[in-house]
Scaffold this motif. Structure first.
Motif, mmCIF file in Angstrom:
data_model
loop_
_atom_site.group_PDB
_atom_site.id
_atom_site.type_symbol
_atom_site.label_atom_id
_atom_site.label_comp_id
_atom_site.label_asym_id
_atom_site.label_seq_id
_atom_site.Cartn_x
_atom_site.Cartn_y
_atom_site.Cartn_z
ATOM 1 N N LEU A 230 12.837 7.061 4.592
ATOM 2 C CA LEU A 230 13.440 7.508 3.338
ATOM 3 C C LEU A 230 12.603 8.558 2.621
ATOM 4 N N LYS A 231 11.292 8.390 2.611
ATOM 5 C CA LYS A 231 10.403 9.232 1.811
ATOM 6 C C LYS A 231 9.813 10.407 2.582
ATOM 7 N N GLN A 232 9.788 10.304 3.902
ATOM 8 C CA GLN A 232 9.293 11.396 4.755
ATOM 9 C C GLN A 232 7.907 11.903 4.330
ATOM 10 N N PRO A 233 6.901 11.028 4.265
ATOM 11 C CA PRO A 233 5.552 11.501 3.907
ATOM 12 C C PRO A 233 4.982 12.403 4.994
ATOM 13 N N GLY A 234 4.097 13.307 4.585
ATOM 14 C CA GLY A 234 3.443 14.189 5.534
ATOM 15 C C GLY A 234 2.327 13.478 6.284
ATOM 16 N N ALA A 235 1.766 14.178 7.278
ATOM 17 C CA ALA A 235 0.745 13.575 8.130
ATOM 18 C C ALA A 235 -0.494 13.171 7.332
ATOM 19 N N ALA A 236 -0.913 14.016 6.393
ATOM 20 C CA ALA A 236 -2.113 13.706 5.614
ATOM 21 C C ALA A 236 -1.899 12.469 4.753
ATOM 22 N N VAL B 86 0.841 -1.201 0.000
ATOM 23 C CA VAL B 86 0.000 0.000 0.000
ATOM 24 C C VAL B 86 0.875 1.249 0.000
ATOM 25 N N ALA B 87 1.867 1.292 0.876
ATOM 26 C CA ALA B 87 2.715 2.481 0.993
ATOM 27 C C ALA B 87 3.496 2.726 -0.287
ATOM 28 N N GLU B 88 3.983 1.652 -0.922
ATOM 29 C CA GLU B 88 4.766 1.830 -2.146
ATOM 30 C C GLU B 88 3.918 2.369 -3.292
ATOM 31 N N ARG B 89 2.645 2.073 -3.315
ATOM 32 C CA ARG B 89 1.770 2.629 -4.362
ATOM 33 C C ARG B 89 1.709 4.148 -4.257
ATOM 34 N N LYS C 28 0.280 10.036 5.303
ATOM 35 C CA LYS C 28 0.346 8.882 6.196
ATOM 36 C C LYS C 28 -1.054 8.434 6.617
ATOM 37 N N ALA C 29 -1.922 9.384 6.896
ATOM 38 C CA ALA C 29 -3.282 9.045 7.309
ATOM 39 C C ALA C 29 -4.030 8.332 6.193
ATOM 40 N N HIS C 30 -3.852 8.790 4.959
ATOM 41 C CA HIS C 30 -4.510 8.151 3.820
ATOM 42 C C HIS C 30 -3.985 6.725 3.638
ATOM 43 N N ILE C 31 -2.664 6.551 3.737
ATOM 44 C CA ILE C 31 -2.067 5.220 3.623
ATOM 45 C C ILE C 31 -2.584 4.312 4.741
ATOM 46 N N ALA C 32 -2.650 4.833 5.949
ATOM 47 C CA ALA C 32 -3.117 4.043 7.089
ATOM 48 C C ALA C 32 -4.557 3.570 6.883
ATOM 49 N N GLY C 33 -5.398 4.415 6.305
ATOM 50 C CA GLY C 33 -6.776 4.020 6.052
ATOM 51 C C GLY C 33 -6.859 2.842 5.099
ATOM 52 N N GLU C 34 -6.057 2.860 4.056
ATOM 53 C CA GLU C 34 -6.050 1.753 3.098
ATOM 54 C C GLU C 34 -5.494 0.477 3.735
ATOM 55 N N ILE C 35 -4.460 0.635 4.549
ATOM 56 C CA ILE C 35 -3.888 -0.537 5.222
ATOM 57 C C ILE C 35 -4.901 -1.149 6.183
ATOM 58 N N ARG C 36 -5.580 -0.317 6.920
ATOM 59 C CA ARG C 36 -6.577 -0.817 7.870
ATOM 60 C C ARG C 36 -7.663 -1.613 7.158
#
Length: 282
Positions: free
Chosen positions: A239-245, A163-166, A247-255
């Motif tokens: 490595l990529k240092q994503p922002g909070a928003a 998910v994160a790599e996408r 990260k939150a979007h990625i977390a939703g998909e992972i969940r």
């Protein structure tokens, strides 16, 4: 060869994160820990060396198993994790922890019957040097047993990383044929790691893969609290240092993806695959 990168990671945010999430990680990795313990020749009076002892959970279990008369020494490079481990072992005369990288640092203690590492052996830049130095700390006939994550069969790693790599792009990987860099998957290849053990002078070398269960009664909430801090996704975030928003979007998909592993009682129950290794000092 320097092991500085590993020291920096585990004395930085990663070490602090693992210390903070120690109770959840103990639950998630509980079956792995119990399986590794079952492979050790534990008995009262045995002298045990643990590598990558972290927050001390496995060392505590080992100390109980070799009492009375036994002793456990846990080695780690992470100050945050060592502080927690020492606090948990306070008052015990049969359990000690030391900051030591066996690849680069001197260790005067020797005469161990057992060397063990629960997902803690995969972080050396020169594993043959480390394994050789460990062999010299063992008695003749002493046993070394450790485990590491397999490259496949671990949705615990592959699902969130996918998910994160996408969203962030791929995690860099070493060129084909190069030695795996230190990290969670460095000891995934059984042929490679058994070869390292033979180079380091061990005999009766064995390596195999097993399916384990990764469980947590706290369900998705507890799982999501730990996922950003363990495994390849934590490396990708550094490595990529994503922002909070983001990260939150990625977390939703992972969940949503992990909802497939919620059991009837609301807990998490998913398969995992680990490589186990066992060898004997001549």
């Amino acid at each position: 060869m320097s092991n500085r990168a590993t020291h920096d990671v585990w004395n930085g945010q990663s070490g602090a994160d693992w210390a903070e999430h120690q109770p959840d990680l103990d639950l998630l990795l509980g079956q792995s820990m119990r399986r590794l313990a079952a492979l050790l020749p534990l008995a009262p009076g045995r002298q045990v060396l643990e590598i990558g002892s972290g927050a001390g959970s496995f060392s505590l279990a080992l100390a109980h198993a070799v009492a009375p008369g036994g002793r456990v020494l846990g080695l780690d490079v992470s100050e945050p994790l060592l502080r927690l481990a020492r606090a948990r072992a306070e008052g015990r005369g049969d359990l000690a922890f030391a900051k030591c990288d066996i690849q680069t640092d001197a260790l005067d203690a020797a005469g161990f019957d057992i060397c063990a590492a629960h997902v803690g052996m995969m972080f050396f830049s020169d594993p043959v040097v480390a394994l050789t130095r460990l062999r010299r700390r063992l008695t003749s006939g002493g046993v070394i047993v450790f485990n590491g994550w397999a490259a496949r069969g671990n949705p615990w790693f592959s699902l969130p990383l996918g998910v994160a790599e996408r969203h962030l792009g791929p995690l860099p990987s070493p060129p084909l044929g190069e030695t795996p860099p230190p990290g969670p998957l460095a000891f995934a290849d059984v042929t490679y790691v058994t070869g390292l053990l033979r180079q380091a002078g061990y005999r009766q070398v064995e390596g195999w893969q097993e399916t384990i269960a990764i469980r947590h009664p706290g369900g998705l909430d507890a799982l999501m609290q730990t996922l950003a801090y363990v495994g390849p996704i934590s490396t990708l975030y550094r490595l990529k240092q994503p922002g909070a928003a983001q990260k939150a979007h990625i977390a939703g998909e992972i969940r949503e993806a992990f909802s497939a592993f919620v059991d009837a009682g609301g807990g998490i129950d998913m398969p995992g695959t680990m490589a186990f290794y066992r060898a004997v000092a001549p």
